[in-house]
Enzyme design. Structure first.
Site, PDB file in Angstrom:
ATOM      1  N   GLU A 175       0.894  -1.160   0.000  1.00  0.00           N
ATOM      2  CA  GLU A 175       0.000   0.000   0.000  1.00  0.00           C
ATOM      3  C   GLU A 175       0.932   1.209   0.000  1.00  0.00           C
ATOM      4  O   GLU A 175       1.439   1.624   1.029  1.00  0.00           O
ATOM      5  CB  GLU A 175      -0.895  -0.002   1.225  1.00  0.00           C
ATOM      6  CG  GLU A 175      -2.084   0.944   1.067  1.00  0.00           C
ATOM      7  CD  GLU A 175      -1.727   2.387   1.328  1.00  0.00           C
ATOM      8  OE1 GLU A 175      -1.148   3.055   0.445  1.00  0.00           O
ATOM      9  OE2 GLU A 175      -2.003   2.857   2.437  1.00  0.00           O
ATOM     10  N   GLU A 184       5.322  11.090  -2.442  1.00  0.00           N
ATOM     11  CA  GLU A 184       6.185  10.235  -1.633  1.00  0.00           C
ATOM     12  C   GLU A 184       7.064   9.387  -2.568  1.00  0.00           C
ATOM     13  O   GLU A 184       8.128   8.950  -2.179  1.00  0.00           O
ATOM     14  CB  GLU A 184       5.439   9.249  -0.707  1.00  0.00           C
ATOM     15  CG  GLU A 184       4.668   9.870   0.420  1.00  0.00           C
ATOM     16  CD  GLU A 184       3.953   8.812   1.270  1.00  0.00           C
ATOM     17  OE1 GLU A 184       2.880   9.138   1.802  1.00  0.00           O
ATOM     18  OE2 GLU A 184       4.439   7.678   1.405  1.00  0.00           O
TER      19      GLU A 184
HETATM   20  N1  LIG Z   1       1.518   6.517   1.297  1.00  0.00           N
HETATM   21  C1  LIG Z   1       1.660   5.374   1.926  1.00  0.00           C
HETATM   22  N2  LIG Z   1       0.896   4.334   1.715  1.00  0.00           N
HETATM   23  N3  LIG Z   1       2.642   5.286   2.821  1.00  0.00           N
HETATM   24  C2  LIG Z   1       2.865   4.059   3.574  1.00  0.00           C
HETATM   25  C3  LIG Z   1       4.311   3.932   3.695  1.00  0.00           C
HETATM   26  C4  LIG Z   1       4.750   2.798   4.672  1.00  0.00           C
HETATM   27  O1  LIG Z   1       5.764   2.068   3.988  1.00  0.00           O
HETATM   28  C5  LIG Z   1       7.022   2.292   4.599  1.00  0.00           C
HETATM   29  N4  LIG Z   1       7.988   2.465   3.498  1.00  0.00           N
HETATM   30  C6  LIG Z   1       7.979   3.421   2.544  1.00  0.00           C
HETATM   31  N5  LIG Z   1       9.017   3.257   1.700  1.00  0.00           N
HETATM   32  C7  LIG Z   1       9.692   2.146   2.143  1.00  0.00           C
HETATM   33  C8  LIG Z   1      10.863   1.464   1.688  1.00  0.00           C
HETATM   34  N6  LIG Z   1      11.552   1.890   0.601  1.00  0.00           N
HETATM   35  N7  LIG Z   1      11.274   0.370   2.370  1.00  0.00           N
HETATM   36  C9  LIG Z   1      10.586  -0.065   3.464  1.00  0.00           C
HETATM   37  N8  LIG Z   1       9.479   0.553   3.955  1.00  0.00           N
HETATM   38  C10 LIG Z   1       9.035   1.637   3.290  1.00  0.00           C
HETATM   39  C11 LIG Z   1       6.857   3.548   5.448  1.00  0.00           C
HETATM   40  O2  LIG Z   1       7.766   3.575   6.520  1.00  0.00           O
HETATM   41  C12 LIG Z   1       5.406   3.415   5.897  1.00  0.00           C
HETATM   42  O3  LIG Z   1       5.294   2.547   7.006  1.00  0.00           O
END
Ligand SMILES: N=C(N)NCC[C@H]1O[C@@H](n2cnc3c(N)ncnc32)[C@H](O)[C@@H]1O
Length: 395
Positions: A175, A184
Site C-alpha cells: 500500500e 512520496e
Molecule cells: N503513502 C503510503 N501508503 N505510505 C505508507 C508507507 C509505509 O511504507 C514504509 N515504506 C515506505 N518506503 C519504504 C521502503 N523503501 N522500504 C521499506 N518501507 C518503506 C513507510 O515507513 C510506511 O510505514
C-alpha cells in the site's frame, strides 16, 4: 535575457545574472528570485552552484523526516481506520485465499503488518516477508509474536532498497499510494523490489493504478479565501486578493472533499499505469490530454483529482477496485483540488480541453509538480479562454 513567458510571470535577466533557486518546480521550469522579483525560468537557461544548503541536497529523499513520520502511530491509525482502503486489501486476499496457499509473499512497507496478517489469517502462504524501514517495525515484530504468526510472517526491518531475500516471491503486495497517487514516490521502491524480487510470472497488488480528474465548482473554498477580502467589517481589503490567490492556491489542496453535485462534467482518466510493466524511469514525467464536456451551467473554479487502484485476481479475470473518488465512500486520501487563479463561468455544451503533466522533481525525489493547461471553448458565448498553471506537490 528577457524571459517573457506568456502565461507565467515575466522576469528580466541578463547573461551572467545570479538568481536564487526557490523551487525546481519541474524538470523544465524553475521558480527563481532575482532582485526581489520571482518568476519561472527554463531550467536549461540556468547553470552553476545550487544555492540550496548542502545538508539539504545530501538527502534528496528526505528519508530521516519521511521514516520519522511513520515511527509513531498517528499515520498508521489513520490508515488502519480507513475502512475502504484496508477492507479492499482484505477482500483481495480473501478472494485469492486458495491461490495464495504455499506461496511466497512480499508485503513492502508493511507498517503495523496488517496486510501480512490478512495473508497469514485468511490463507496458508509458505512465507510472508513483512518489510518496513521505519522504527514502527519493532512494534510490528511484537504484534506478529503476540498474534501467533511468527512461523509464517518474517518481519524485516530495512528499506526495500537493501532487501536480501533467500528466493524470489510469487506476490508483491504494497500500500504505497500517496497524495495525488504519486507523492512520496514510494512507488519507485515498489518497482525496484519488483525488478529484483518478483518472479517473472509473479503478481503485483495493486496491479494497475489510475489518476482521475474532473472540472468542478469550489465556491465555498474560493469565497472563504479570496472574496473574503472584498469587504471584511465593511472595509475594502480587495487589494489583498492577488496575494490571497498566490498564498492559498499555489499548491493543490490535498484534503479537499469534492461533492458529486459540484462536478461540471463526467470525470476522465488521466493516467492508467500497469504496475507489472511500468519502468522506473517512466515516473520522471507522465502526461495526458483531457477533454471535458460541460454538462451543467456553473462556475469553473478548478479541477479535482483522485486515484483508483485495481487488484487482479490470481485465478480469474475478476478484480477488486479501490476507487478513492467522490462517487465512492470517502477515504483518508480525500481528494486533491487544483484551484485556478480566476474562476470562469461555463455553460452546458462548453468544452474544457487541455493537458496534465506530472513531472517528478529532479532534486527532491519524493516531490512532483502538476502542470495543467486548459482551453475553454464556449459555442453559446462564442468565446475561448485558456491558461496554464504549475502546481508543486510540494516542492
Ligand atoms: N503513502 C503510503 N501508503 N505510505 C505508507 C508507507 C509505509 O511504507 C514504509 N515504506 C515506505 N518506503 C519504504 C521502503 N523503501 N522500504 C521499506 N518501507 C518503506 C513507510 O515507513 C510506511 O510505514
Amino acid at each position: 535575457m528577457e524571459v517573457a513567458i506568456r502565461w507565467l510571470k515575466k522576469l528580466s535577466l541578463s547573461q551572467g545574472d545570479k538568481v536564487l533557486l526557490l523551487n525546481a518546480v519541474t524538470g523544465e521550469w524553475w521558480w527563481v528570485e532575482h532582485n526581489g522579483h520571482c518568476g519561472y525560468v527554463p531550467a536549461n537557461y540556468l547553470h552553476g552552484a545550487c544555492e540550496e544548503e548542502d545538508s539539504d541536497v545530501d538527502d534528496p529523499w528526505q528519508d530521516e523526516e519521511y521514516y520519522g513520520s511513520y515511527k509513531t502511530l498517528k499515520l498508521h491509525l489513520e490508515m488502519l481506520s480507513d475502512q475502504p482502503r484496508t477492507q479492499s486489501y482484505r477482500n483481495v486476499i480473501m478472494q485469492n485465499s486458495q491461490a495464495l496457499k504455499g506461496k511466497r509473499i512480499l508485503d513492502l512497507g508493511c507498517g503495523t503488518g496488517i496486510i501480512s496478517f490478512f495473508c497469514a489469517q485468511l490463507s496458508e502462504p509458505e512465507v510472508v516477508y513483512a518489510v518496513e524501514a521505519s522504527d514502527i517495525v519493532e512494534q510490528t515484530r511484537k504484534l506478529v509474536e503476540e498474534n501467533g504468526y511468527s512461523r509464517v510472517i518474517q518481519v524485516l526491518g530495512q528499506r526495500a532498497e537493501e532487501l536480501q531475500l533467500p528466493t524470489k516471491v510469487d506476490v508483491l503486495v504494497s500500500e504505497w499510494m500517496g497524495t495525488c497517487l504519486l507523492f512520496e514516490f514510494m512507488l519507485e521502491s515498489v518497482l525496484l523490489a519488483r525488478d529484483l524480487w518478483l518472479k517473472e510470472d509473479g503478481v503485483m497488488w495493486p496491479s494497475t493504478a489510475r489518476i482521475h480528474m474532473v472540472p468542478c465548482c469550489a465556491d465555498r473554498e474560493y469565497s472563504s479565501r479570496v472574496h473574503f477580502w472584498d469587504s471584511p467589517y465593511g472595509l475594502n481589503f480587495s487589494s489583498l486578493k492577488p496575494m490571497a490567490v498566490q498564498e492559498f492556491f499555489s499548491t493543490p489542496k490535498p484534503d479537499y472533499v469534492l461533492k458529486p453535485e459540484d462536478c461540471l462534467s463526467q470525470p476522465c482518466t488521466l493516467l492508467d499505469v500497469n504496475l507489472k510493466t511500468i519502468k522506473i524511469e517512466a515516473l520522471e514525467r507522465m502526461s495526458s490530454e483531457f477533454q471535458f464536456h460541460v454538462d451543467c451551467d456553473g462556475t469553473f473554479h478548478g479541477l479535482t483529482a483522485w486515484f483508483s487502484v485495481q487488484f487482479q485476481n490470481i485465478d480469474s479475470q475478476e478484480q477488486v477496485d479501490l476507487d478513492t473518488g467522490p462517487f465512492n465512500p470517502l477515504t483518508h486520501w480525500k481528494h486533491t483540488l487544483f484551484m485556478l487563479d480566476q474562476p470562469m463561468q461555463v455553460r452546458t455544451g462548453d468544452k474544457i480541453a487541455g493537458s496534465a503533466v506530472f513531472t517528478r522533481n529532479p532534486i527532491w525525489r519524493r516531490h512532483l509538480s502538476v502542470t495543467i493547461t486548459w482551453s475553454i471553448t464556449s459555442p453559446s458565448q462564442n468565446t475561448e479562454q485558456n491558461g496554464c498553471k504549475v502546481f508543486p506537490i510540494w516542492r
